[in-house]
Design a protein around this motif. Sequence first.
Motif, PDB file in Angstrom:
ATOM      1  N   ALA A   1       0.832  -1.206   0.000  1.00  0.00           N
ATOM      2  CA  ALA A   1       0.000   0.000   0.000  1.00  0.00           C
ATOM      3  C   ALA A   1       0.867   1.256   0.000  1.00  0.00           C
ATOM      4  N   GLY A   2       0.438   2.264  -0.727  1.00  0.00           N
ATOM      5  CA  GLY A   2       1.154   3.538  -0.768  1.00  0.00           C
ATOM      6  C   GLY A   2       2.344   3.555  -1.699  1.00  0.00           C
ATOM      7  N   SER A   3       2.491   2.532  -2.548  1.00  0.00           N
ATOM      8  CA  SER A   3       3.643   2.470  -3.462  1.00  0.00           C
ATOM      9  C   SER A   3       3.572   3.567  -4.514  1.00  0.00           C
ATOM     10  N   ASP A   4       4.709   4.208  -4.768  1.00  0.00           N
ATOM     11  CA  ASP A   4       4.797   5.139  -5.893  1.00  0.00           C
ATOM     12  C   ASP A   4       5.230   4.345  -7.123  1.00  0.00           C
ATOM     13  N   THR A   5       5.579   5.019  -8.200  1.00  0.00           N
ATOM     14  CA  THR A   5       5.908   4.297  -9.432  1.00  0.00           C
ATOM     15  C   THR A   5       7.159   3.440  -9.276  1.00  0.00           C
ATOM     16  N   LEU A   6       8.144   3.920  -8.515  1.00  0.00           N
ATOM     17  CA  LEU A   6       9.388   3.168  -8.347  1.00  0.00           C
ATOM     18  C   LEU A   6       9.127   1.857  -7.610  1.00  0.00           C
ATOM     19  N   ALA A   7       8.375   1.930  -6.503  1.00  0.00           N
ATOM     20  CA  ALA A   7       8.056   0.735  -5.730  1.00  0.00           C
ATOM     21  C   ALA A   7       7.125  -0.191  -6.510  1.00  0.00           C
ATOM     22  N   THR A   8       6.205   0.398  -7.265  1.00  0.00           N
ATOM     23  CA  THR A   8       5.275  -0.413  -8.067  1.00  0.00           C
ATOM     24  C   THR A   8       6.019  -1.206  -9.131  1.00  0.00           C
ATOM     25  N   ALA A   9       6.910  -0.541  -9.860  1.00  0.00           N
ATOM     26  CA  ALA A   9       7.662  -1.221 -10.922  1.00  0.00           C
ATOM     27  C   ALA A   9       8.534  -2.333 -10.347  1.00  0.00           C
ATOM     28  N   TYR A  10       9.150  -2.084  -9.209  1.00  0.00           N
ATOM     29  CA  TYR A  10       9.963  -3.108  -8.542  1.00  0.00           C
ATOM     30  C   TYR A  10       9.116  -4.323  -8.192  1.00  0.00           C
TER      31      TYR A  10
ATOM     32  N   GLY B   1      -2.502   8.562 -11.932  1.00  0.00           N
ATOM     33  CA  GLY B   1      -1.166   9.095 -11.696  1.00  0.00           C
ATOM     34  C   GLY B   1      -0.642   9.895 -12.873  1.00  0.00           C
ATOM     35  N   ASP B   2      -0.860   9.379 -14.092  1.00  0.00           N
ATOM     36  CA  ASP B   2      -0.516  10.103 -15.324  1.00  0.00           C
ATOM     37  C   ASP B   2       0.983  10.381 -15.450  1.00  0.00           C
ATOM     38  N   THR B   3       1.831   9.500 -14.876  1.00  0.00           N
ATOM     39  CA  THR B   3       3.269   9.765 -14.912  1.00  0.00           C
ATOM     40  C   THR B   3       3.962   9.150 -16.123  1.00  0.00           C
ATOM     41  N   GLY B   4       3.491   7.997 -16.604  1.00  0.00           N
ATOM     42  CA  GLY B   4       4.162   7.309 -17.703  1.00  0.00           C
ATOM     43  C   GLY B   4       5.483   6.688 -17.298  1.00  0.00           C
ATOM     44  N   GLN B   5       5.676   6.413 -16.006  1.00  0.00           N
ATOM     45  CA  GLN B   5       6.976   5.944 -15.526  1.00  0.00           C
ATOM     46  C   GLN B   5       7.054   4.435 -15.292  1.00  0.00           C
ATOM     47  N   VAL B   6       5.936   3.786 -14.983  1.00  0.00           N
ATOM     48  CA  VAL B   6       5.988   2.387 -14.542  1.00  0.00           C
ATOM     49  C   VAL B   6       6.531   1.466 -15.633  1.00  0.00           C
ATOM     50  N   GLY B   7       6.083   1.628 -16.879  1.00  0.00           N
ATOM     51  CA  GLY B   7       6.561   0.764 -17.951  1.00  0.00           C
ATOM     52  C   GLY B   7       8.071   0.801 -18.119  1.00  0.00           C
ATOM     53  N   PRO B   8       8.663   1.990 -18.309  1.00  0.00           N
ATOM     54  CA  PRO B   8      10.125   2.070 -18.438  1.00  0.00           C
ATOM     55  C   PRO B   8      10.863   1.559 -17.198  1.00  0.00           C
ATOM     56  N   GLU B   9      10.336   1.868 -16.006  1.00  0.00           N
ATOM     57  CA  GLU B   9      10.995   1.392 -14.780  1.00  0.00           C
ATOM     58  C   GLU B   9      10.911  -0.125 -14.673  1.00  0.00           C
ATOM     59  N   LEU B  10       9.804  -0.706 -15.128  1.00  0.00           N
ATOM     60  CA  LEU B  10       9.658  -2.159 -15.134  1.00  0.00           C
ATOM     61  C   LEU B  10      10.705  -2.796 -16.040  1.00  0.00           C
ATOM     62  N   ALA B  11      10.893  -2.228 -17.232  1.00  0.00           N
ATOM     63  CA  ALA B  11      11.906  -2.751 -18.157  1.00  0.00           C
ATOM     64  C   ALA B  11      13.299  -2.666 -17.551  1.00  0.00           C
ATOM     65  N   GLU B  12      13.597  -1.571 -16.863  1.00  0.00           N
ATOM     66  CA  GLU B  12      14.908  -1.410 -16.243  1.00  0.00           C
ATOM     67  C   GLU B  12      15.115  -2.425 -15.123  1.00  0.00           C
ATOM     68  N   ASN B  13      14.068  -2.670 -14.328  1.00  0.00           N
ATOM     69  CA  ASN B  13      14.171  -3.666 -13.256  1.00  0.00           C
ATOM     70  C   ASN B  13      14.422  -5.059 -13.807  1.00  0.00           C
ATOM     71  N   LEU B  14      13.826  -5.354 -14.961  1.00  0.00           N
ATOM     72  CA  LEU B  14      13.987  -6.669 -15.575  1.00  0.00           C
ATOM     73  C   LEU B  14      15.222  -6.749 -16.468  1.00  0.00           C
ATOM     74  N   GLY B  15      15.800  -5.590 -16.815  1.00  0.00           N
ATOM     75  CA  GLY B  15      16.987  -5.556 -17.663  1.00  0.00           C
ATOM     76  C   GLY B  15      16.724  -5.992 -19.087  1.00  0.00           C
TER      77      GLY B  15
END
Length: 262
Positions: free
Chosen positions: A90-99, A123-137
């Motif tokens: 609960a309370g995750s931002d985009t960084l925690a969500t993508a992780y 949220g309208d940030t557009g950040q989760v997709g790119p952060e997800l790719a980075e977490n997965l490499g």
Amino acid sequence: MEYLVCVKEVPKGTKVKLDPVTHNLIREGTAKTINPADLNALTFALKLKEKTGGRVTVMTMGPDSAADSIRKCYAMGADRGYVISGRCFAGSDTLATAYTLALGARHIGDFDVIFTGNQTIDGDTGQVGPELAENLGINQVTYVEDIDCEDGKFKVKRQNSEGEELVEVKSPVVFTIVRNANIVKIPKKDEIEAYADSEVTIIGQEDLDLEMCRVGVEGSPTVVDSIFEGEKLEVGTMVEGDSDEKIDSILEILLDKGFIGR
């Protein structure tokens, strides 16, 4: 091909409440729907499955009740679904969500293509997709508006600041899909009800190899400092009268505003 689509439940409508301390959305008791761009992403996954064969998996992070949204995805054609659920998220931002989503994807299995919507309407940030790719490499292509697959390679049309760009990419890859990129076939009520008892797997905290400092509020460096209404633009002025009177009125307005000289 193994396809994974990450979806998110968002508030249905614009009447939402904010926590007075954290300024986060209060989601409990709020009607929810699947984020529109995520449905465009699911539509592309289903289209590619028809061409390449394989399986479409849907995953979300949220309360156990989010399983109902997964079942709506079943009605559209998805094969299986998972909900990552637990109070620690609960309370995750985009960084925690993508992780968290990255750990969830690894827990489920290997995927050739992972889809997300380009951004969510809350949220309208557009950040989760790119952060997800980075977490997965793995590879990523953002702002996607069309996809095709030929000889094991994906040919992608994406938006950029200058117009459109054609990209060729190999899997594994994350695609973020823009809203209205395709026509989404919304399932009817009876089609959704047909999947009312379908199994949705819950992934809990104990199922993931978590670093607790990277999830939930503790793992979310984003802080909402303040909230405010957007600036309201001045409404245009109506001019009345016959043609000559309207012309005189418009000229007077332009003179007063300094757009023309006397």
